[in-house]
Scaffold this active site. Structure first.
Site, PDB file in Angstrom:
ATOM      1  N   ASN A   9     -15.723  49.448  59.416  1.00 51.30           N
ATOM      2  CA  ASN A   9     -16.076  48.680  58.220  1.00 51.30           C
ATOM      3  C   ASN A   9     -17.592  48.748  58.077  1.00 51.30           C
ATOM      4  O   ASN A   9     -18.315  48.086  58.818  1.00 51.30           O
ATOM      5  CB  ASN A   9     -15.591  47.238  58.408  1.00 51.30           C
ATOM      6  CG  ASN A   9     -16.039  46.319  57.285  1.00 51.30           C
ATOM      7  OD1 ASN A   9     -16.555  46.790  56.264  1.00 51.30           O
ATOM      8  ND2 ASN A   9     -15.840  45.023  57.465  1.00 51.30           N
ATOM      9  N   LYS A  11     -19.431  47.717  55.737  1.00 49.71           N
ATOM     10  CA  LYS A  11     -19.995  46.554  55.021  1.00 49.71           C
ATOM     11  C   LYS A  11     -21.030  47.022  53.987  1.00 49.71           C
ATOM     12  O   LYS A  11     -20.884  48.120  53.439  1.00 49.71           O
ATOM     13  CB  LYS A  11     -20.566  45.545  56.022  1.00 49.71           C
ATOM     14  CG  LYS A  11     -19.495  45.127  57.041  1.00 49.71           C
ATOM     15  CD  LYS A  11     -19.872  43.926  57.862  1.00 49.71           C
ATOM     16  CE  LYS A  11     -18.764  43.637  58.862  1.00 49.71           C
ATOM     17  NZ  LYS A  11     -18.999  42.437  59.661  1.00 49.71           N
ATOM     18  N   HIS A  95     -11.049  39.984  54.473  1.00 48.69           N
ATOM     19  CA  HIS A  95     -12.058  39.910  55.535  1.00 48.69           C
ATOM     20  C   HIS A  95     -12.686  38.509  55.529  1.00 48.69           C
ATOM     21  O   HIS A  95     -12.857  37.905  54.468  1.00 48.69           O
ATOM     22  CB  HIS A  95     -13.119  40.990  55.308  1.00 48.69           C
ATOM     23  CG  HIS A  95     -14.049  41.122  56.475  1.00 48.69           C
ATOM     24  ND1 HIS A  95     -15.096  40.265  56.665  1.00 48.69           N
ATOM     25  CD2 HIS A  95     -14.053  41.977  57.519  1.00 48.69           C
ATOM     26  CE1 HIS A  95     -15.726  40.594  57.785  1.00 48.69           C
ATOM     27  NE2 HIS A  95     -15.110  41.639  58.326  1.00 48.69           N
ATOM     28  N   GLU A  97     -15.605  37.556  55.737  1.00 46.13           N
ATOM     29  CA  GLU A  97     -16.792  37.415  54.880  1.00 46.13           C
ATOM     30  C   GLU A  97     -16.369  37.171  53.431  1.00 46.13           C
ATOM     31  O   GLU A  97     -17.028  36.430  52.700  1.00 46.13           O
ATOM     32  CB  GLU A  97     -17.688  38.657  55.021  1.00 46.13           C
ATOM     33  CG  GLU A  97     -18.428  38.632  56.356  1.00 46.13           C
ATOM     34  CD  GLU A  97     -18.753  39.983  56.952  1.00 46.13           C
ATOM     35  OE1 GLU A  97     -18.729  40.999  56.243  1.00 46.13           O
ATOM     36  OE2 GLU A  97     -19.034  40.017  58.176  1.00 46.13           O
ATOM     37  N   GLU A 167      -9.431  39.034  63.554  1.00 41.23           N
ATOM     38  CA  GLU A 167     -10.881  38.994  63.738  1.00 41.23           C
ATOM     39  C   GLU A 167     -11.343  37.548  63.841  1.00 41.23           C
ATOM     40  O   GLU A 167     -11.539  36.881  62.815  1.00 41.23           O
ATOM     41  CB  GLU A 167     -11.583  39.653  62.548  1.00 41.23           C
ATOM     42  CG  GLU A 167     -11.227  41.106  62.353  1.00 41.23           C
ATOM     43  CD  GLU A 167     -12.305  41.822  61.553  1.00 41.23           C
ATOM     44  OE1 GLU A 167     -12.896  42.761  62.094  1.00 41.23           O
ATOM     45  OE2 GLU A 167     -12.577  41.422  60.420  1.00 41.23           O
ATOM     46  N   GLY A 173     -20.051  40.161  64.365  1.00 42.54           N
ATOM     47  CA  GLY A 173     -21.482  40.380  64.242  1.00 42.54           C
ATOM     48  C   GLY A 173     -22.323  39.511  65.158  1.00 42.54           C
ATOM     49  O   GLY A 173     -23.537  39.426  64.999  1.00 42.54           O
ATOM     50  N   SER A 213     -17.285  42.420  67.168  1.00 42.00           N
ATOM     51  CA  SER A 213     -18.202  42.952  68.187  1.00 42.00           C
ATOM     52  C   SER A 213     -17.546  43.972  69.115  1.00 42.00           C
ATOM     53  O   SER A 213     -17.822  44.004  70.312  1.00 42.00           O
ATOM     54  CB  SER A 213     -18.832  41.803  68.988  1.00 42.00           C
ATOM     55  OG  SER A 213     -19.576  40.963  68.133  1.00 42.00           O
TER      56      SER A 213
HETATM   57  P1  PGA Z   1     -18.601  43.568  63.995  1.00 42.96           P
HETATM   58  O1  PGA Z   1     -17.772  43.391  62.633  1.00 42.96           O
HETATM   59  O2  PGA Z   1     -17.941  44.692  64.770  1.00 42.96           O
HETATM   60  O3  PGA Z   1     -19.983  43.905  63.561  1.00 42.96           O
HETATM   61  O4  PGA Z   1     -18.516  42.285  64.726  1.00 42.96           O
HETATM   62  C1  PGA Z   1     -16.378  43.478  62.599  1.00 42.96           C
HETATM   63  C2  PGA Z   1     -15.878  43.217  61.204  1.00 42.96           C
HETATM   64  O5  PGA Z   1     -16.443  42.363  60.515  1.00 42.96           O
HETATM   65  O6  PGA Z   1     -14.895  43.841  60.746  1.00 42.96           O
END
Ligand code: PGA
Length: 257
Positions: A9, A11, A95, A97, A167, A173, A213
């Site tokens: 992803n 982003k 997601h 976010e 997740e 993140g 992560s």
């Molecule tokens: P990250 O993000 O690996 O940077 O923690 C995962 C995601 O948001 O899909």
């Protein structure tokens, strides 16, 4: 048997030129792999370029979101048929976010899942609890509400096009990964939910991937868990070497059934 599934992803990162270069590197390093399903999700503006770069590889392209209605007066939105038109095979829906920053509700996410499947796209449906929810004991209620409502009216046949990403919001993140035991507990719970909603065959066949992560040095421990079938990778998917290492790890995977 569930084919391992690794998705990147990206982003809100990368110009068209940067996206093309990253996709090109991945095509060189892992583009011929057949034992892992590989998906990358650039920003909307790079979808056409990345689809062209990946056209002759085994890497599939995903969008990071879509609207739930195909066309009309929805300024600023992009619909599922248009994503299929630009070469996407997948779309990420729900997601955290999107849920948190853009206030997407479970019902809205369900409508998007429905629209994406109708357009012939496969979906990666994201679910996950906040730290507060984990600590106040509502983890399993939150996950079951998210899974059940995202899949509302989705048929057994349509489930072949669905991947679920667990997740935990507190692990995205932040550099904090859920321990493999914590992740496995929720993955097993989600598989149980699918068994109840559908049947044992759907529960056994659906890929449930972990996100939060994920890095080359923790993918091994996560993938060793019985119910973790892959990863949705954010930060580490922006580096070709790291993402390739995560994809390549799955070579040594035990077969789960
Ligand atoms: P990250 O993000 O690996 O940077 O923690 C995962 C995601 O948001 O899909």
């Amino acid at each position: 048997m569930r084919k391992p599934f690794i998705a990147g992803n990206w982003k809100l990162h990368n110009t068209i030129a940067e996206a093309r270069a990253l996709a090109g590197s991945l095509c060189t390093s892992v583009g011929n792999k057949e034992d892992v399903e590989i998906v990358i999700a650039p920003v909307f503006t790079a979808l056409a370029a990345v689809s062209a770069v990946c056209a002759d590889s085994n890497i599939k392209v995903a969008a990071q979101n879509c609207h739930c209605i195909d066309s009309g007066a929805f300024t600023g939105e992009v619909s599922a048929p248009l994503l299929a038109d630009v070469g996407c095979k997948y779309v990420i829906i729900g997601h955290s976010e999107r849920r948190q920053l853009f206030r997407e509700s479970n019902d809205f996410i369900n409508a998007k899942v429905f629209a994406a499947l109708k357009a012939g796209l496969s979906v990666i449906v994201c679910v996950g609890e906040t730290l507060e929810q984990r600590e106040d004991g509502s983890l399993f209620d939150v996950i079951s509400a998210q899974v059940n409502s995202a899949l509302n009216e989705i048929s057994t046949a349509q489930m072949e096009q669905v991947v679920i990403a667990y997740e935990p919001v507190w692990a995205i993140g932040t550099g904090k990964t859920a321990s493999s035991d914590e992740a496995e507990e929720v993955h097993a719970f989600i598989r149980g939910l699918l068994g109840g909603r559908y049947c044992a065959a759907v529960a056994a066949a659906t890929r449930i991937i972990y996100g939060g992560s994920v890095k080359p040095d923790n993918i091994g421990e996560l993938m060793a868990q019985e119910n973790i079938d892959g990863a949705l990778v954010g930060g580490a998917s922006l580096k070709a070497d790291d993402f390739s290492a995560i994809v390549n790890y799955t070579k040594t995977l035990k077969v789960v059934s």
